[in-house]
Design a protein around this motif. Structure first.
Motif, mmCIF file in Angstrom:
data_model
loop_
_atom_site.group_PDB
_atom_site.id
_atom_site.type_symbol
_atom_site.label_atom_id
_atom_site.label_comp_id
_atom_site.label_asym_id
_atom_site.label_seq_id
_atom_site.Cartn_x
_atom_site.Cartn_y
_atom_site.Cartn_z
ATOM 1 N N TRP A 1 2.116 1.839 -3.510
ATOM 2 C CA TRP A 1 1.093 2.431 -4.385
ATOM 3 C C TRP A 1 0.815 3.890 -4.040
ATOM 4 N N GLN A 2 0.882 4.228 -2.773
ATOM 5 C CA GLN A 2 0.723 5.637 -2.401
ATOM 6 C C GLN A 2 1.833 6.478 -3.016
ATOM 7 N N ARG B 1 -4.915 -2.454 -9.583
ATOM 8 C CA ARG B 1 -4.437 -1.202 -8.974
ATOM 9 C C ARG B 1 -3.935 -0.230 -10.032
ATOM 10 N N GLU C 1 0.839 -1.208 0.000
ATOM 11 C CA GLU C 1 0.000 0.000 0.000
ATOM 12 C C GLU C 1 0.869 1.252 0.000
#
Length: 193
Positions: A105-106, A132, A102
């Protein structure tokens, strides 16, 4: 296309205090220095890059998982591309968790000078990459280099890699981030084979 936010000094300081750095000296002054040659990770080619990959693998194998997870999140929480390169190799070497994925991806959405390497890492480690990627490609706020790299690696999927958002990103991307992502993913597979 999203521009970089202002530097968060606390996030930068937290990243430099991770296991990936040690006390050293720079220009005659005490300074936190990287344990790894992050420049070798830029292209990820040649014997120097392979030596650094092997070095980080060995180092990471001797660390505690919980601390590694936190430290990788700190690396990705900074704006410093050097920290991002180190995080990419650590993730690709198998030190992943839902929290680190996560955080990756941020950072991809927020942007990095090494966005192609971050996207290639996501393609290498994340089983949910296509989904994603499609989500990030649909967001105008995703950093432009990330959009171009995502479009290149998600090509042929259900994602809209030819959208107006991607076309706008490609128009301002002078580095050909898509080609960099494709090449870096190939080099990553060879280095970690």
């Amino acid at each position: 296309m999203r521009e970089f936010p202002p530097i968060d000094r606390a996030a930068e300081a937290a990243a430099s205090q991770t296991l990936f750095f040690t006390d050293g000296e720079f220009d005659g002054r005490p300074h936190r220095v990287s344990r790894f040659n992050y420049l070798a990770f830029l292209s990820l080619t040649g014997s120097a890059a392979q030596q650094e990959v092997d070095k980080i693998r060995s180092f990471l194998g001797a660390q505690l998982g919980g601390q590694l997870e936190t430290d990788i999140v700190h690396l990705l929480g900074s704006l410093n591309w050097r920290y991002h390169n180190i995080a990419c190799i650590a993730l690709a070497a198998g030190f992943t968790s839902p929290r680190t994925i996560e955080a990756l991806w941020q950072r991809i959405r927020a942007g990095s000078w090494t966005a192609p390497q971050l996207v290639a890492t996501a393609a290498y480690i994340d089983a949910g990459f296509q989904e994603r990627a499609a989500d990030a490609l649909a967001r105008h706020a995703t950093y432009y280099k990330s959009l171009v790299a995502l479009a290149a690696l998600a090509a042929g999927s259900d994602s809209d890699s030819d959208s107006d958002i991607v076309a706008e990103a490609k128009a301002v991307d002078r580095d050909d981030s898509g080609a960099i992502a494709i090449g870096w993913l190939h080099n990553l597979r060879q280095a970690l084979g």
